[in-house]
Design an enzyme around this catalytic site. Structure first.
Site, PDB file in Angstrom:
ATOM      1  N   GLY A 177     -38.724 -57.181 -25.766  1.00  0.00           N
ATOM      2  CA  GLY A 177     -37.884 -57.676 -24.824  1.00  0.00           C
ATOM      3  C   GLY A 177     -37.763 -56.483 -23.731  1.00  0.00           C
ATOM      4  O   GLY A 177     -38.503 -55.564 -23.905  1.00  0.00           O
ATOM      5  N   SER A 178     -36.627 -56.843 -23.119  1.00  0.00           N
ATOM      6  CA  SER A 178     -36.386 -55.757 -22.055  1.00  0.00           C
ATOM      7  C   SER A 178     -36.177 -54.308 -22.385  1.00  0.00           C
ATOM      8  O   SER A 178     -35.398 -54.060 -23.339  1.00  0.00           O
ATOM      9  CB  SER A 178     -35.361 -56.223 -21.248  1.00  0.00           C
ATOM     10  OG  SER A 178     -34.879 -55.259 -20.015  1.00  0.00           O
TER      11      SER A 178
END
Lengths: 404, 131
Positions: free
Chosen positions: B61-62
């Protein structure tokens, strides 16, 4: 990892707590990615600037680094902030948010970071040359710098880019090494590419194919002739967003393409695929859209000149944000473009953009020419999106579906 | 039992293992105030990672996820330590800025939730305590 004497001193805390923390981050990354040593960097671009993304914890971390004596050792600029730093009221930003955002910017400034907040540093004074080792974080700018300029950067996160700024170094792995820059798959494009949104759609198609291929990350793109800066900016943003791509080669366009033969493994991209990619990024209607924005990535002065030309003597009927870097806006001021734009009711939003501003819940549907903006508008902000060519986005803002 | 892994961030910690066979996205996947896993359909959904020795294959993810670990630490809800099969940038940077001991390259399929684990970040070792 082999560290030199100065790097060891940084790691031991002899140059302050912030520098020590920064070196710890870099050594850990170097260890994970099997870097042999550090490489000096000459330019840094830091992401994690909008308070909307950082939150209180991010602000606290930056404050700690600043109070720990952190100072940028090389040219360092910032990604867009959550608001226009000088004109946030006009964009409907809450004062509480503005207060926090200002604290973030001030913390960076005290670390000697140049607070030019833009995703296009390469247009406004942070311009690496061919072969230069840099540590940038904004994904579209990393892709542009590697591909179009031939500089060398991994895709950094906020803290690792800050760590590079405070030490002037980055671990030598990935994009910093010649052998990792070879193309792995050829894309033969058989489609008309004219507008920014054509290049955005191409970036989405190629990016999504790359995501589906195991271990293949660097494309060699053929069949694109004479792309200009704005088109490459649009393609870089899209292929990085949809494919996580740090580097592409484009035949007869990018500087390293000529160093390689096109890979044998080849995939054709047809007009139909671009058309369907555009359709996937359009799930709303211009007539009911309540938000229009150009400038993802930040607009060039040439693009702003075109907007001014189209808005001359017109009035906008929708909220229209024109997002760009502060220095670019200042040229627009001098040229009279700002006056024309503002007379129409459209708004300049310098230092920020529709991806990082705190606008969730404020609008329901966005008209844009940017494939990247579509991705974040629909995911992060849950807006409907309408992807259009550049001029038609302006026409949408003034309530006219097509050029007359 | 004990395993020799690779040091990602220093420090020693003991605690109850919470093992996931799925990757974890800290940003958006874990509530930064409570430490509860909130990613829909995640095998740890609804469980708290606070004070646990959190074991998972790798982060995803981020990159903002690094700040989520830091935020958990400040809220007193961070894991006591993290063990990965292969650590990546987000988790590594998060552990460094939040000062959470972290070790990777450990055969995590041999670990079970509920075991009491001792993690030595400096040596890069993981041991089941009480054996």
């Amino acid at each position: 990892m082999k560290l030199n004497a100065e790097e060891k001193a940084m790691l031991a805390g002899e140059q302050g707590k912030a520098t020590q923390k920064a070196m710890e981050i870099l050594v850990a990354l170097g260890t994970i990615y099997d870097a042999q040593h550090m490489v000096p960097v000459t330019s840094v671009q830091i992401a994690g600037v909008s308070y909307d993304n950082l939150g209180e914890a991010g602000l606290h971390f930056l404050t700690e680094m600043e109070q720990g004596g952190g100072k940028a050792r090389v040219l360092t600029t910032l990604n867009p902030a959550g608001m226009d730093i000088e004109n946030w009221q006009a964009l409907g930003i809450e004062p509480e948010f503005a207060e926090k955002q200002t604290q973030v910017i001030d913390a960076f400034a005290r670390m000697n970071v140049i607070t030019n907040c833009t995703c296009t540093p390469y247009l406004t004074g942070n311009v690496p040359h061919f072969g230069e080792h840099i540590a940038w974080a904004e994904s579209s700018a990393v892709c542009y710098a590697n591909s179009v300029l031939g500089a060398r950067s991994n895709r950094e996160g906020g803290p690792s880019a800050l760590a590079a700024a405070l030490t002037g170094r980055t671990p030598e792995y990935g994009m910093h090494l010649e052998e990792n820059r070879k193309p792995q798959v050829t894309f033969g494009v058989q489609a008309d590419l004219v507008e920014n949104d054509d290049f955005g759609a191409l970036g989405k198609v190629i990016g999504e194919i790359l995501q589906s291929l195991e271990g293949v990350t660097i494309p060699y793109v053929r069949g694109v002739s004479g792309a200009v800066l704005e088109q490459l900016k649009s393609f870089s943003a899209s292929v990085a967003t949809y494919g996580g791509t740090a580097l592409f080669h484009m035949e007869d366009v990018t500087p390293e393409a000529g160093l390689f033969e096109p890979p044998e493994y080849s995939i054709k991209i047809s007009q139909a695929e671009l058309t369907s990619a555009k359709a996937e990024m359009t799930d709303g209607y211009v007539s009911s859209a309540d938000f229009v924005s150009l400038g993802c990535p930040h607009l060039s002065i040439k693009e702003i000149a075109r907007i001014a030309e189209l808005l001359e003597g017109k009035q906008v009927v929708k909220e229209f944000w024109i997002t760009t870097a502060r220095p670019t806006k200042q040229i627009a001021d001098r040229m009279g473009y700002t006056k024309t734009v503002e007379a129409s009711g459209a708004k300049f939003a310098a230092d920020t953009c529709c991806v990082v501003a705190p606008i969730k819940g404020r609008f329901t549907a966005l008209v844009t020419d940017s494939a990247k903006a579509c991705y974040y508008a629909s995911g992060k902000n849950q807006f409907q999106t309408i992807l259009k060519p550049f001029d038609e986005v302006v026409f949408a803002a003034i309530g006219k579906e097509r050029a007359q | 039992m004990n395993w020799q892994g690779r040091k990602i961030f220093t420090g020693q910690a003991s605690g109850e293992a919470l093992v996931s066979s799925m990757g974890i996205s800290f940003f958006g996947g874990v509530d930064p105030e409570s430490g509860e896993v909130i990613e829909r359909d995640h095998e740890l959904e609804g469980q708290s990672i606070a004070g646990k020795v959190l074991v998972f294959p790798t982060g995803k993810g981020s990159t903002v996820g690094s700040y989520t670990l830091y935020r958990l630490k400040r809220a007193g809800k961070a894991p006591a330590a993290i063990i990965n099969a292969e650590c990546e940038t987000i988790t590594a940077v998060g552990c460094i800025i939040a000062e959470i001991p972290c070790v990777d390259q450990v055969p995590i399929s041999q670990l079970r939730s509920g075991q009491r684990l001792k993690v030595d970040g400096e040596q890069g070792t993981v041991a089941i305590s009480g054996e």
